[in-house]
Scaffold this active site. Structure first.
Site, PDB file in Angstrom:
ATOM      1  N   TYR A  14     -72.348  11.218 -27.471  1.00  0.00           N
ATOM      2  CA  TYR A  14     -72.560  11.055 -28.918  1.00  0.00           C
ATOM      3  C   TYR A  14     -72.472  12.368 -29.685  1.00  0.00           C
ATOM      4  O   TYR A  14     -72.200  12.373 -30.873  1.00  0.00           O
ATOM      5  CB  TYR A  14     -73.920  10.406 -29.180  1.00  0.00           C
ATOM      6  CG  TYR A  14     -73.905   8.917 -28.966  1.00  0.00           C
ATOM      7  CD1 TYR A  14     -73.554   8.053 -30.006  1.00  0.00           C
ATOM      8  CD2 TYR A  14     -74.215   8.361 -27.738  1.00  0.00           C
ATOM      9  CE1 TYR A  14     -73.509   6.684 -29.821  1.00  0.00           C
ATOM     10  CE2 TYR A  14     -74.179   6.989 -27.540  1.00  0.00           C
ATOM     11  CZ  TYR A  14     -73.831   6.146 -28.586  1.00  0.00           C
ATOM     12  OH  TYR A  14     -73.778   4.798 -28.393  1.00  0.00           O
ATOM     13  N   ARG A  41     -65.496   6.819 -19.087  1.00  0.00           N
ATOM     14  CA  ARG A  41     -65.733   7.312 -20.446  1.00  0.00           C
ATOM     15  C   ARG A  41     -64.499   8.051 -20.980  1.00  0.00           C
ATOM     16  O   ARG A  41     -64.092   7.865 -22.118  1.00  0.00           O
ATOM     17  CB  ARG A  41     -66.964   8.231 -20.454  1.00  0.00           C
ATOM     18  CG  ARG A  41     -67.234   8.811 -21.812  1.00  0.00           C
ATOM     19  CD  ARG A  41     -68.567   9.498 -21.870  1.00  0.00           C
ATOM     20  NE  ARG A  41     -69.609   8.540 -22.167  1.00  0.00           N
ATOM     21  CZ  ARG A  41     -70.880   8.870 -22.412  1.00  0.00           C
ATOM     22  NH1 ARG A  41     -71.235  10.120 -22.386  1.00  0.00           N
ATOM     23  NH2 ARG A  41     -71.773   7.955 -22.679  1.00  0.00           N
ATOM     24  N   THR A  96     -85.631  12.644 -21.173  1.00  0.00           N
ATOM     25  CA  THR A  96     -87.019  13.000 -20.871  1.00  0.00           C
ATOM     26  C   THR A  96     -87.254  12.744 -19.386  1.00  0.00           C
ATOM     27  O   THR A  96     -86.779  11.748 -18.836  1.00  0.00           O
ATOM     28  CB  THR A  96     -87.971  12.138 -21.729  1.00  0.00           C
ATOM     29  OG1 THR A  96     -87.644  12.368 -23.103  1.00  0.00           O
ATOM     30  CG2 THR A  96     -89.424  12.509 -21.501  1.00  0.00           C
ATOM     31  N   GLU A 163     -77.354  20.527 -32.815  1.00  0.00           N
ATOM     32  CA  GLU A 163     -76.689  19.577 -33.723  1.00  0.00           C
ATOM     33  C   GLU A 163     -77.748  18.904 -34.594  1.00  0.00           C
ATOM     34  O   GLU A 163     -78.861  18.655 -34.151  1.00  0.00           O
ATOM     35  CB  GLU A 163     -75.863  18.562 -32.930  1.00  0.00           C
ATOM     36  CG  GLU A 163     -76.569  17.849 -31.775  1.00  0.00           C
ATOM     37  CD  GLU A 163     -77.410  16.686 -32.227  1.00  0.00           C
ATOM     38  OE1 GLU A 163     -77.156  16.160 -33.315  1.00  0.00           O
ATOM     39  OE2 GLU A 163     -78.332  16.309 -31.491  1.00  0.00           O
ATOM     40  N   PHE A 164     -77.372  18.627 -35.844  1.00  0.00           N
ATOM     41  CA  PHE A 164     -78.279  17.920 -36.764  1.00  0.00           C
ATOM     42  C   PHE A 164     -77.580  16.648 -37.259  1.00  0.00           C
ATOM     43  O   PHE A 164     -77.542  16.373 -38.447  1.00  0.00           O
ATOM     44  CB  PHE A 164     -78.645  18.823 -37.952  1.00  0.00           C
ATOM     45  CG  PHE A 164     -79.456  20.024 -37.545  1.00  0.00           C
ATOM     46  CD1 PHE A 164     -80.810  19.915 -37.272  1.00  0.00           C
ATOM     47  CD2 PHE A 164     -78.854  21.276 -37.421  1.00  0.00           C
ATOM     48  CE1 PHE A 164     -81.559  21.034 -36.895  1.00  0.00           C
ATOM     49  CE2 PHE A 164     -79.600  22.392 -37.045  1.00  0.00           C
ATOM     50  CZ  PHE A 164     -80.956  22.264 -36.779  1.00  0.00           C
ATOM     51  N   GLU A 167     -76.883   9.562 -36.374  1.00  0.00           N
ATOM     52  CA  GLU A 167     -75.903   8.575 -35.944  1.00  0.00           C
ATOM     53  C   GLU A 167     -75.652   7.594 -37.072  1.00  0.00           C
ATOM     54  O   GLU A 167     -76.558   7.246 -37.821  1.00  0.00           O
ATOM     55  CB  GLU A 167     -76.388   7.891 -34.670  1.00  0.00           C
ATOM     56  CG  GLU A 167     -76.270   8.853 -33.497  1.00  0.00           C
ATOM     57  CD  GLU A 167     -76.816   8.290 -32.208  1.00  0.00           C
ATOM     58  OE1 GLU A 167     -76.587   7.106 -31.940  1.00  0.00           O
ATOM     59  OE2 GLU A 167     -77.472   9.045 -31.481  1.00  0.00           O
ATOM     60  N   LYS A 222     -84.574  23.101 -34.268  1.00  0.00           N
ATOM     61  CA  LYS A 222     -84.020  21.776 -34.004  1.00  0.00           C
ATOM     62  C   LYS A 222     -85.155  20.778 -33.729  1.00  0.00           C
ATOM     63  O   LYS A 222     -85.206  19.699 -34.310  1.00  0.00           O
ATOM     64  CB  LYS A 222     -83.060  21.866 -32.815  1.00  0.00           C
ATOM     65  CG  LYS A 222     -82.674  20.552 -32.195  1.00  0.00           C
ATOM     66  CD  LYS A 222     -81.855  19.695 -33.129  1.00  0.00           C
ATOM     67  CE  LYS A 222     -81.541  18.367 -32.465  1.00  0.00           C
ATOM     68  NZ  LYS A 222     -81.033  17.394 -33.396  1.00  0.00           N
ATOM     69  N   SER A 271     -90.610   0.531 -41.743  1.00  0.00           N
ATOM     70  CA  SER A 271     -89.783  -0.311 -40.874  1.00  0.00           C
ATOM     71  C   SER A 271     -90.565  -0.648 -39.623  1.00  0.00           C
ATOM     72  O   SER A 271     -91.719  -0.255 -39.470  1.00  0.00           O
ATOM     73  CB  SER A 271     -88.507   0.429 -40.484  1.00  0.00           C
ATOM     74  OG  SER A 271     -88.829   1.469 -39.582  1.00  0.00           O
ATOM     75  N   PHE A 274     -89.188   3.984 -35.731  1.00  0.00           N
ATOM     76  CA  PHE A 274     -87.954   4.742 -35.513  1.00  0.00           C
ATOM     77  C   PHE A 274     -87.515   4.641 -34.055  1.00  0.00           C
ATOM     78  O   PHE A 274     -88.319   4.409 -33.160  1.00  0.00           O
ATOM     79  CB  PHE A 274     -88.090   6.201 -35.957  1.00  0.00           C
ATOM     80  CG  PHE A 274     -89.176   6.998 -35.268  1.00  0.00           C
ATOM     81  CD1 PHE A 274     -89.039   7.418 -33.948  1.00  0.00           C
ATOM     82  CD2 PHE A 274     -90.335   7.355 -35.950  1.00  0.00           C
ATOM     83  CE1 PHE A 274     -90.031   8.174 -33.320  1.00  0.00           C
ATOM     84  CE2 PHE A 274     -91.335   8.104 -35.334  1.00  0.00           C
ATOM     85  CZ  PHE A 274     -91.184   8.509 -34.021  1.00  0.00           C
ATOM     86  N   CYS A 278     -83.201  11.169 -30.349  1.00  0.00           N
ATOM     87  CA  CYS A 278     -83.752  12.508 -30.621  1.00  0.00           C
ATOM     88  C   CYS A 278     -85.207  12.549 -31.053  1.00  0.00           C
ATOM     89  O   CYS A 278     -85.957  13.390 -30.584  1.00  0.00           O
ATOM     90  CB  CYS A 278     -82.906  13.213 -31.680  1.00  0.00           C
ATOM     91  SG  CYS A 278     -81.338  13.751 -31.001  1.00  0.00           S
ATOM     92  N   ARG A 444     -87.041  -4.696 -41.366  1.00  0.00           N
ATOM     93  CA  ARG A 444     -86.310  -3.616 -42.041  1.00  0.00           C
ATOM     94  C   ARG A 444     -86.382  -3.719 -43.564  1.00  0.00           C
ATOM     95  O   ARG A 444     -85.670  -2.990 -44.249  1.00  0.00           O
ATOM     96  CB  ARG A 444     -84.834  -3.639 -41.607  1.00  0.00           C
ATOM     97  CG  ARG A 444     -84.646  -3.305 -40.147  1.00  0.00           C
ATOM     98  CD  ARG A 444     -84.879  -1.851 -39.895  1.00  0.00           C
ATOM     99  NE  ARG A 444     -84.820  -1.521 -38.488  1.00  0.00           N
ATOM    100  CZ  ARG A 444     -84.960  -0.296 -38.014  1.00  0.00           C
ATOM    101  NH1 ARG A 444     -85.173   0.706 -38.829  1.00  0.00           N
ATOM    102  NH2 ARG A 444     -84.907  -0.071 -36.727  1.00  0.00           N
TER     103      ARG A 444
END
Length: 465
Positions: A14, A41, A96, A163-164, A167, A222, A271, A274, A278, A444
């Protein structure tokens, strides 16, 4: 400082795939090779049919189609690409840990270490190595120590370039980044390496948005950025529970506090909780680092963000059970959405997985519809939890391709992902199909309360009594 013309990225997931596609697109003079040991892949990345790319991101297939086999290549020849590259991005998975010391919190760095050892083994000339995976603080040091102890007289500079990406908007995030963070040593060679990477980004990002820091600050920034965002989500979700008890409306509360310029409106949508690869991982990492330095108050503070998120998912599942007269055994419940959010096929830590698991414990019969997530992925997500025999999951949970047909004789529908198409569904037809009373649980806050009640639904929306 020599200009970079050959880049290689280890890891075609990703982060690696979209990031390298955009670099190739914006820097026609640089050859970019993405390598992965996973043959399937790589085959998917090379598929003639761009709809079969392994990752779904709006705008990605167009960029890949335009640049693939010109200056963007996908290959399983890892060693060849490493040898050729002047700059190597490490973008492998850092899950993890599920075992041993730091289990459930620390990042598992085995893939990073294997990758570093591979680079050390193959490299014959000086390289800049860029850590792009989401990593705990001090990983760069570990990579550097592995690289520097190979004794081949090759000089490595290790940079942190987190990376920030969000998705669903990754391509846009890459093209119009808020900031690019480059951490590295403050030595002459370290500074030259930072400048070399900066030059790549300067092809399309204004120079004032490219921040150079030391490695620790870059790595920690990050984790902290994600922790702060997740904290906002958990904060508003905690208030949604209070709203349901007091006749307040969480959307009105969000709007009121979002108008305060010190707070701002973003990440204040209540919601079912999350998800994504990340938020949880980075917070757990932060918790683990704080604990390992004896900072238990700091660790407890951030851990609470995760506890609140788990509570929100549990609360949603429990609400379904109690509303359906305290039993869902043998009842058909349709779940709309399995991805952790719209416009992505990523399901990592998706709230849907945990809600489905809780309902399966109560022997509910679940039907899942998601426009982008495959059946095999859904079963794999449930199997990973190990709550019950995989065959039972397959018996009790079915995956379908038609959202309307799915609701035939259903007791309840639960909206788990905010796909736009759910807003446009023929809800009158859904109501007609269902057993009465027809229960609709909106995790949602996607639909209009009045409209759903007028159709006849018993409608439950997070954050409203």
């Amino acid at each position: 400082m020599k200009k970079i013309t050959e880049i290689c990225c280890v890891g075609a997931g990703y982060v690696g795939g979209p990031t390298m596609a955009v670099i190739a697109n914006q820097c026609p003079e640089i050859n970019v090779t993405v390598v992965d040991i996973n043959q399937k892949r790589i085959d998917d990345w090379n598929d003639e049919n761009l709809d079969k790319l392994p990752i779904y991101e709006p705008g990605l297939k167009e960029i890949v189609g335009e640049n693939r086999n010109k200056n963007l290549f996908f290959s399983t020849e890892v060693d060849k690409a490493i040898d050729k590259a002047q700059m190597i991005f490490i973008s492998v998975n850092t899950p993890t840990k599920t075992y041993g010391k730091g289990k459930g919190q620390a990042a598992d760095l085995k893939f990073i270490e294997l990758c570093a050892r591979n680079i050390a083994e193959v490299a014959k000339d000086d390289k800049i190595v860029v850590e792009k995976s989401t990593l705990p603080v001090r990983t760069a040091q570990a990579i550097k120590s592995i690289l520097d102890n190979t004794g081949k007289g090759v000089h490595f500079e290790v940079l942190s370039n987190p990376e920030f990406l969000a998705e669903g908007t990754a391509i846009d995030d890459l093209l119009h980044a808020d900031r690019v963070l480059i951490g590295g040593d403050d030595t002459p060679t370290g500074k030259a390496a930072k400048d070399a990477l900066s030059l790549v980004y300067e092809n399309w990002i204004p120079k004032e948005k490219i921040l150079q820091t030391n490695v620790w600050s870059s790595e920690l920034s990050k984790l902290v950025a994600n922790a702060f965002l997740a904290q906002r989500v958990s904060s508003i979700n905690s208030i949604s529970a209070l709203c349901e008890m007091t006749d307040a409306n969480v959307q009105e509360v969000s709007k009121a506090i979002g108008f305060d310029s010190r707070i701002g409106p973003k990440f204040l949508q209540a919601s079912v909780g999350f998800g994504g690869s990340c938020f949880q991982k980075d917070i757990l990492n932060l918790v683990y680092i704080a604990r390992s330095y004896g900072l238990s108050e700091v660790a407890d503070y951030w851990e609470q963000v995760i506890i609140m998120n788990d509570y929100q998912k549990r609360r949603f599942a429990e609400n379904i059970i109690t509303t359906l007269y305290n039993t869902v055994s043998g009842k058909k419940i349709v779940m709309y959405g399995w991805a952790f959010k719209k416009d992505t096929n990523d399901t990592r830590e998706s709230a849907a997985i945990y809600v489905a698991d809780a309902l399966l414990e109560e022997k509910a019969e679940i039907v899942v519809y998601d426009p982008k997530v495959s059946e095999e992925r859904i079963y794999a997500d449930l199997e990973y939890l190990g709550s019950r025999d995989p065959n039972v999951n397959r018996e009790l949970l079915k995956v379908v391709n038609d959202p309307i047909e799915a609701t035939e004789k259903a007791h309840a529908v639960a909206i788990m992902t905010e796909w736009d198409e759910f807003k446009a569904l023929d809800w009158e037809k859904v109501f007609e199909n269902m057993l009465k009373p027809a229960f609709l649980f909106d995790g949602r806050r996607l639909l209009e309360t009045q409209k759903m009640e007028d159709i006849g639904f018993k409608y439950y929306k997070i954050g409203e009594s």
